[in-house]
Write a protein that holds these residues in place. Structure first.
Motif, PDB file in Angstrom:
ATOM      1  N   ILE A 120       0.836  -1.198   0.000  1.00 46.93           N
ATOM      2  CA  ILE A 120       0.000   0.000   0.000  1.00 46.93           C
ATOM      3  C   ILE A 120       0.869   1.247   0.000  1.00 46.93           C
ATOM      4  N   ALA A 121       1.982   1.224   0.716  1.00 48.26           N
ATOM      5  CA  ALA A 121       2.901   2.360   0.705  1.00 48.26           C
ATOM      6  C   ALA A 121       3.440   2.604  -0.704  1.00 48.26           C
ATOM      7  N   VAL A 122       3.735   1.543  -1.422  1.00 48.04           N
ATOM      8  CA  VAL A 122       4.205   1.675  -2.807  1.00 48.04           C
ATOM      9  C   VAL A 122       3.105   2.258  -3.681  1.00 48.04           C
ATOM     10  N   GLN A 123       1.870   1.761  -3.527  1.00 52.42           N
ATOM     11  CA  GLN A 123       0.761   2.256  -4.342  1.00 52.42           C
ATOM     12  C   GLN A 123       0.464   3.725  -4.056  1.00 52.42           C
ATOM     13  N   ILE A 124       0.558   4.115  -2.806  1.00 50.64           N
ATOM     14  CA  ILE A 124       0.248   5.493  -2.445  1.00 50.64           C
ATOM     15  C   ILE A 124       1.347   6.448  -2.915  1.00 50.64           C
ATOM     16  N   SER A 125       2.586   6.023  -2.834  1.00 46.89           N
ATOM     17  CA  SER A 125       3.684   6.915  -3.204  1.00 46.89           C
ATOM     18  C   SER A 125       3.975   6.922  -4.708  1.00 46.89           C
ATOM     19  N   ALA A 126       3.473   5.958  -5.448  1.00 49.44           N
ATOM     20  CA  ALA A 126       3.785   5.852  -6.875  1.00 49.44           C
ATOM     21  C   ALA A 126       3.395   7.086  -7.689  1.00 49.44           C
ATOM     22  N   PRO A 127       2.197   7.645  -7.531  1.00 55.48           N
ATOM     23  CA  PRO A 127       1.876   8.831  -8.349  1.00 55.48           C
ATOM     24  C   PRO A 127       2.815  10.012  -8.100  1.00 55.48           C
ATOM     25  N   LEU A 128       3.134  10.268  -6.848  1.00 57.83           N
ATOM     26  CA  LEU A 128       4.027  11.387  -6.540  1.00 57.83           C
ATOM     27  C   LEU A 128       5.433  11.138  -7.071  1.00 57.83           C
ATOM     28  N   LEU A 129       5.924   9.932  -6.894  1.00 53.92           N
ATOM     29  CA  LEU A 129       7.278   9.624  -7.367  1.00 53.92           C
ATOM     30  C   LEU A 129       7.360   9.641  -8.887  1.00 53.92           C
ATOM     31  N   ALA A 130       6.312   9.178  -9.552  1.00 59.33           N
ATOM     32  CA  ALA A 130       6.315   9.185 -11.013  1.00 59.33           C
ATOM     33  C   ALA A 130       6.323  10.612 -11.551  1.00 59.33           C
ATOM     34  N   VAL A 131       5.525  11.482 -10.948  1.00 58.63           N
ATOM     35  CA  VAL A 131       5.495  12.880 -11.392  1.00 58.63           C
ATOM     36  C   VAL A 131       6.836  13.552 -11.130  1.00 58.63           C
ATOM     37  N   ALA A 132       7.434  13.293  -9.984  1.00 62.35           N
ATOM     38  CA  ALA A 132       8.741  13.878  -9.677  1.00 62.35           C
ATOM     39  C   ALA A 132       9.793  13.394 -10.668  1.00 62.35           C
ATOM     40  N   LEU A 133       9.746  12.120 -11.033  1.00 63.67           N
ATOM     41  CA  LEU A 133      10.707  11.567 -11.978  1.00 63.67           C
ATOM     42  C   LEU A 133      10.543  12.193 -13.363  1.00 63.67           C
ATOM     43  N   VAL A 134       9.311  12.242 -13.841  1.00 61.11           N
ATOM     44  CA  VAL A 134       9.069  12.796 -15.176  1.00 61.11           C
ATOM     45  C   VAL A 134       9.415  14.284 -15.212  1.00 61.11           C
ATOM     46  N   ALA A 135       9.014  15.021 -14.193  1.00 59.55           N
ATOM     47  CA  ALA A 135       9.323  16.458 -14.158  1.00 59.55           C
ATOM     48  C   ALA A 135      10.826  16.688 -14.086  1.00 59.55           C
ATOM     49  N   GLY A 136      11.526  15.882 -13.303  1.00 56.18           N
ATOM     50  CA  GLY A 136      12.972  16.025 -13.201  1.00 56.18           C
ATOM     51  C   GLY A 136      13.674  15.756 -14.521  1.00 56.18           C
ATOM     52  N   VAL A 137      13.228  14.732 -15.229  1.00 55.00           N
ATOM     53  CA  VAL A 137      13.847  14.408 -16.522  1.00 55.00           C
ATOM     54  C   VAL A 137      13.560  15.502 -17.550  1.00 55.00           C
ATOM     55  N   VAL A 138      12.313  15.964 -17.614  1.00 62.18           N
ATOM     56  CA  VAL A 138      11.954  16.989 -18.589  1.00 62.18           C
ATOM     57  C   VAL A 138      12.697  18.291 -18.306  1.00 62.18           C
ATOM     58  N   ILE A 139      12.721  18.700 -17.055  1.00 63.44           N
ATOM     59  CA  ILE A 139      13.411  19.943 -16.710  1.00 63.44           C
ATOM     60  C   ILE A 139      14.919  19.794 -16.911  1.00 63.44           C
ATOM     61  N   GLY A 140      15.462  18.628 -16.612  1.00 61.62           N
ATOM     62  CA  GLY A 140      16.885  18.382 -16.846  1.00 61.62           C
ATOM     63  C   GLY A 140      17.229  18.462 -18.321  1.00 61.62           C
ATOM     64  N   LEU A 141      16.354  17.915 -19.161  1.00 63.85           N
ATOM     65  CA  LEU A 141      16.589  18.015 -20.602  1.00 63.85           C
ATOM     66  C   LEU A 141      16.514  19.468 -21.077  1.00 63.85           C
ATOM     67  N   LEU A 142      15.542  20.215 -20.585  1.00 64.11           N
ATOM     68  CA  LEU A 142      15.448  21.626 -20.955  1.00 64.11           C
ATOM     69  C   LEU A 142      16.673  22.407 -20.491  1.00 64.11           C
ATOM     70  N   GLN A 143      17.165  22.097 -19.295  1.00 61.98           N
ATOM     71  CA  GLN A 143      18.367  22.784 -18.814  1.00 61.98           C
ATOM     72  C   GLN A 143      19.584  22.422 -19.654  1.00 61.98           C
ATOM     73  N   ALA A 144      19.673  21.166 -20.058  1.00 61.98           N
ATOM     74  CA  ALA A 144      20.804  20.756 -20.880  1.00 61.98           C
ATOM     75  C   ALA A 144      20.742  21.398 -22.265  1.00 61.98           C
ATOM     76  N   LEU A 145      19.545  21.542 -22.805  1.00 63.04           N
ATOM     77  CA  LEU A 145      19.392  22.147 -24.128  1.00 63.04           C
ATOM     78  C   LEU A 145      19.668  23.642 -24.114  1.00 63.04           C
ATOM     79  N   THR A 146      19.279  24.313 -23.033  1.00 64.69           N
ATOM     80  CA  THR A 146      19.420  25.766 -22.983  1.00 64.69           C
ATOM     81  C   THR A 146      20.656  26.220 -22.216  1.00 64.69           C
ATOM     82  N   SER A 147      21.373  25.312 -21.597  1.00 61.92           N
ATOM     83  CA  SER A 147      22.567  25.613 -20.800  1.00 61.92           C
ATOM     84  C   SER A 147      22.272  26.554 -19.634  1.00 61.92           C
ATOM     85  N   VAL A 148      21.061  26.512 -19.119  1.00 57.79           N
ATOM     86  CA  VAL A 148      20.682  27.299 -17.942  1.00 57.79           C
ATOM     87  C   VAL A 148      20.718  26.361 -16.746  1.00 57.79           C
ATOM     88  N   GLN A 149      21.640  26.604 -15.833  1.00 65.38           N
ATOM     89  CA  GLN A 149      21.797  25.738 -14.671  1.00 65.38           C
ATOM     90  C   GLN A 149      21.362  26.485 -13.408  1.00 65.38           C
TER      91      GLN A 149
END
Length: 89
Positions: free
Chosen positions: A16-45
């Motif tokens: 149940i802990a895995v099921q409850i935390s999965a949506p938050l962790l998935a959003v954090a992972l996707v947002a981190g990857v997308v923002i990391g890619l944007l930072q790498a493309l624009t060289s804004v750190q």
């Protein structure tokens, strides 16, 4: 309470802990990857560029998934924990 019952309850609680935390962790992972890619493309750190959108998205997903999380916890306690504490098993 037998060892088998204790281990089954612990396994169910962890699942149940895995099921409850999965949506938050998935959003954090996707947002981190997308923002990391944007930072790498624009060289804004900038540190706040990764933190603020990720927190905002996690708060939004938590708000949307709150009903699901609460329902899962209530079901677990009413079907699993309370009968054991009351002496049903």
């Amino acid at each position: 309470m037998t060892d088998t019952l204790l281990y089954d309850m612990m396994r169910a609680a962890l699942w149940i802990a895995v099921q409850i935390s999965a949506p938050l962790l998935a959003v954090a992972l996707v947002a981190g990857v997308v923002i990391g890619l944007l930072q790498a493309l624009t060289s804004v750190q900038e540190a706040t560029l990764t933190f603020v959108p990720k927190v905002a998205l996690m708060i939004a997903v938590f708000w949307v998934a709150m009903g699901f999380m609460t329902a899962r916890l209530v079901d677990f306690f009413t079907m699993g924990i309370i009968p054991v504490v009351a002496g049903g098993n």
